[in-house]
Design an enzyme around this catalytic site. Sequence first.
Site, PDB file in Angstrom:
ATOM      1  N   HIS A 157       3.771 -14.049 -13.360  1.00 25.14           N
ATOM      2  CA  HIS A 157       3.470 -13.089 -12.293  1.00 25.14           C
ATOM      3  C   HIS A 157       2.004 -13.200 -11.933  1.00 25.14           C
ATOM      4  O   HIS A 157       1.147 -13.276 -12.810  1.00 25.14           O
ATOM      5  CB  HIS A 157       3.789 -11.655 -12.745  1.00 25.14           C
ATOM      6  CG  HIS A 157       3.564 -10.658 -11.656  1.00 25.14           C
ATOM      7  ND1 HIS A 157       4.434 -10.502 -10.607  1.00 25.14           N
ATOM      8  CD2 HIS A 157       2.549  -9.792 -11.439  1.00 25.14           C
ATOM      9  CE1 HIS A 157       3.969  -9.586  -9.785  1.00 25.14           C
ATOM     10  NE2 HIS A 157       2.828  -9.129 -10.266  1.00 25.14           N
ATOM     11  N   ARG A 181       1.326   5.740  -4.197  1.00 22.58           N
ATOM     12  CA  ARG A 181      -0.049   5.299  -4.510  1.00 22.58           C
ATOM     13  C   ARG A 181      -0.692   4.631  -3.309  1.00 22.58           C
ATOM     14  O   ARG A 181      -1.883   4.798  -3.046  1.00 22.58           O
ATOM     15  CB  ARG A 181      -0.011   4.303  -5.687  1.00 22.58           C
ATOM     16  CG  ARG A 181       0.261   4.976  -7.019  1.00 22.58           C
ATOM     17  CD  ARG A 181       0.627   3.947  -8.076  1.00 22.58           C
ATOM     18  NE  ARG A 181      -0.410   2.947  -8.248  1.00 22.58           N
ATOM     19  CZ  ARG A 181      -0.175   1.673  -8.585  1.00 22.58           C
ATOM     20  NH1 ARG A 181       1.058   1.242  -8.790  1.00 22.58           N
ATOM     21  NH2 ARG A 181      -1.166   0.832  -8.724  1.00 22.58           N
ATOM     22  N   LYS A 220       8.704  -3.871 -13.660  1.00 22.83           N
ATOM     23  CA  LYS A 220       9.602  -4.742 -12.889  1.00 22.83           C
ATOM     24  C   LYS A 220       9.853  -6.051 -13.627  1.00 22.83           C
ATOM     25  O   LYS A 220      10.974  -6.542 -13.693  1.00 22.83           O
ATOM     26  CB  LYS A 220       8.981  -5.047 -11.521  1.00 22.83           C
ATOM     27  CG  LYS A 220       9.002  -3.852 -10.587  1.00 22.83           C
ATOM     28  CD  LYS A 220       8.250  -4.120  -9.298  1.00 22.83           C
ATOM     29  CE  LYS A 220       6.765  -4.145  -9.501  1.00 22.83           C
ATOM     30  NZ  LYS A 220       5.924  -3.805  -8.396  1.00 22.83           N
ATOM     31  N   SER A 245       3.268  -0.661 -13.237  1.00 20.88           N
ATOM     32  CA  SER A 245       4.009  -1.070 -12.046  1.00 20.88           C
ATOM     33  C   SER A 245       4.492  -2.517 -12.176  1.00 20.88           C
ATOM     34  O   SER A 245       5.683  -2.814 -12.010  1.00 20.88           O
ATOM     35  CB  SER A 245       3.087  -0.906 -10.829  1.00 20.88           C
ATOM     36  OG  SER A 245       3.623  -1.523  -9.698  1.00 20.88           O
ATOM     37  N   ASP A 257       9.054   2.896 -10.054  1.00 16.93           N
ATOM     38  CA  ASP A 257       7.911   2.153  -9.509  1.00 16.93           C
ATOM     39  C   ASP A 257       7.988   2.072  -7.992  1.00 16.93           C
ATOM     40  O   ASP A 257       6.978   2.198  -7.299  1.00 16.93           O
ATOM     41  CB  ASP A 257       7.844   0.730 -10.089  1.00 16.93           C
ATOM     42  CG  ASP A 257       6.758  -0.069  -9.384  1.00 16.93           C
ATOM     43  OD1 ASP A 257       5.589   0.330  -9.508  1.00 16.93           O
ATOM     44  OD2 ASP A 257       7.071  -1.040  -8.678  1.00 16.93           O
TER      45      ASP A 257
HETATM   46  N1  URA Z   1       1.506  -5.254  -7.804  1.00 14.99           N
HETATM   47  C1  URA Z   1       2.424  -4.355  -8.218  1.00 14.99           C
HETATM   48  O1  URA Z   1       3.602  -4.647  -8.311  1.00 14.99           O
HETATM   49  N2  URA Z   1       1.990  -3.140  -8.526  1.00 14.99           N
HETATM   50  C2  URA Z   1       0.707  -2.755  -8.447  1.00 14.99           C
HETATM   51  O2  URA Z   1       0.390  -1.633  -8.754  1.00 14.99           O
HETATM   52  C3  URA Z   1      -0.236  -3.702  -8.016  1.00 14.99           C
HETATM   53  C4  URA Z   1       0.209  -4.960  -7.704  1.00 14.99           C
END
Ligand code: URA
Length: 439
Positions: A82, A168, A187, A183, A161
């Site tokens: 990621h 946010r 995922k 966050s 999220d």
């Molecule tokens: N990417 C995400 O999935 N969440 C965040 O808070 C910042 C970047």
Amino acid sequence: MVPQWIIEKKRDGNALTPEELQYFIEGYTNGDIPDYQMAAMAMAIYFQGMSLAETATLTELMMNSGDLVDTSAITLPKVDKHSTGGVGDKVSLLLAPLMACCGTAVPMISGRGLGITGGTLDKLESIPGFRVDLSEREFVAVLQECGCAMIGQTGQLAPADKKLYALRDVTGTVPSIPLITASIMSKKLAEGIDGLVMDVKWGKGAFMKTYEDAQELARTIVHVGTRMGKGMAALITDMNQPLGLSAGNSVEVIESMEALQGRGAPDLMEVTLELCAQMLLLMKQADSREAALAQLQQQIDSGAAFARFKQMVQLQGGDPAALDDYARLPTASMQEPFPAPESGVVQEVSAEAVGRAVVVLGGGRAKTDDRVDHGVGITNLCKVGAAVEKDQPLLTLHANSEDRLAEAKRLLADAVVIGDAPVKPDPLIKEIIKPEQDK
Ligand code: URA
């Protein structure tokens, strides 16, 4: 429990218990806790931070707020990468087929571009017919058949999220290390992986503007993943200038296909191959970094990685012929070189300005529901340290509208700094953070 008392506790700098966090996240997900209280909590977390234990608990609660992908039918080691996001970051398109060729499975759930950072899903959707909305069953079937699959976040994956990220975004609480960690990791861990390598970007074109913030985010993510039993490593990589030679959607697909056939830009290959090598080491698919790199290079040289990407495209409904015949991909009606105002050495190429120019051309999103124009973008980007002559093109703009082209050119006016001094670019990969270094 009373929500405002828990908010006050965090506001005053105290650690929340797992029960309090559970009450908040479950309540927010099912609608019992309204947006205004969650917004206040997010702001309290933004200012007061969270301990590593609180961050890990928050991540786990958010991950368990929805479905977990059942990848138990896949016996290969499951690993993913990621990136915190950057300009010109097309690494996923190379990495997934490379890793699949090296005996691992890559169940990749990716995002769309937002702000100046591009998104893997938008790039993939520039391939005619490519479906990023596979069902879980289809996703696992593609993975089983070719070892990699790339889809978007479904409504059932980490819904806490999905809701919290949107909140946010409009309450000034995105740049908080515990909230970003929870966050991202909620995922990623819901993908059912055994290991994860992070590419934490720092610099002008990244979320994390300073190296120190990137380091803290990388350490926090490695800690949380390790605590949840996953093999973890994080690279901290430079995003002051764009990665590779292009930024946009179909232009990045083309650059990636070239790279998979051995014609990749050195910076793109350095980041991709190091991430892959770390993944192979984590999954015990190579005995040393050198052996991992040799194995990866062989997958490129033999054509296996390119063939694997085409197989994935076909299995996900896309037209693999477009990856040999780029005229089948979306293209822009206008191509215009951007000339160097003077001769000299490129001192800086602002990833932020290039990212903004791509958004203005229509290739990125200002809001989550904006449509992107897959054909526009920037190619032939010059790199820091290159010697250029006056009027030599520094980059090429691909546009579908005169107005957008003019605005992009205005944004790019100061993007490339040219000077007299020779420049040695900063190392692209400054540090690799592993669990044992993690505090
Ligand atoms: N990417 C995400 O999935 N969440 C965040 O808070 C910042 C970047």
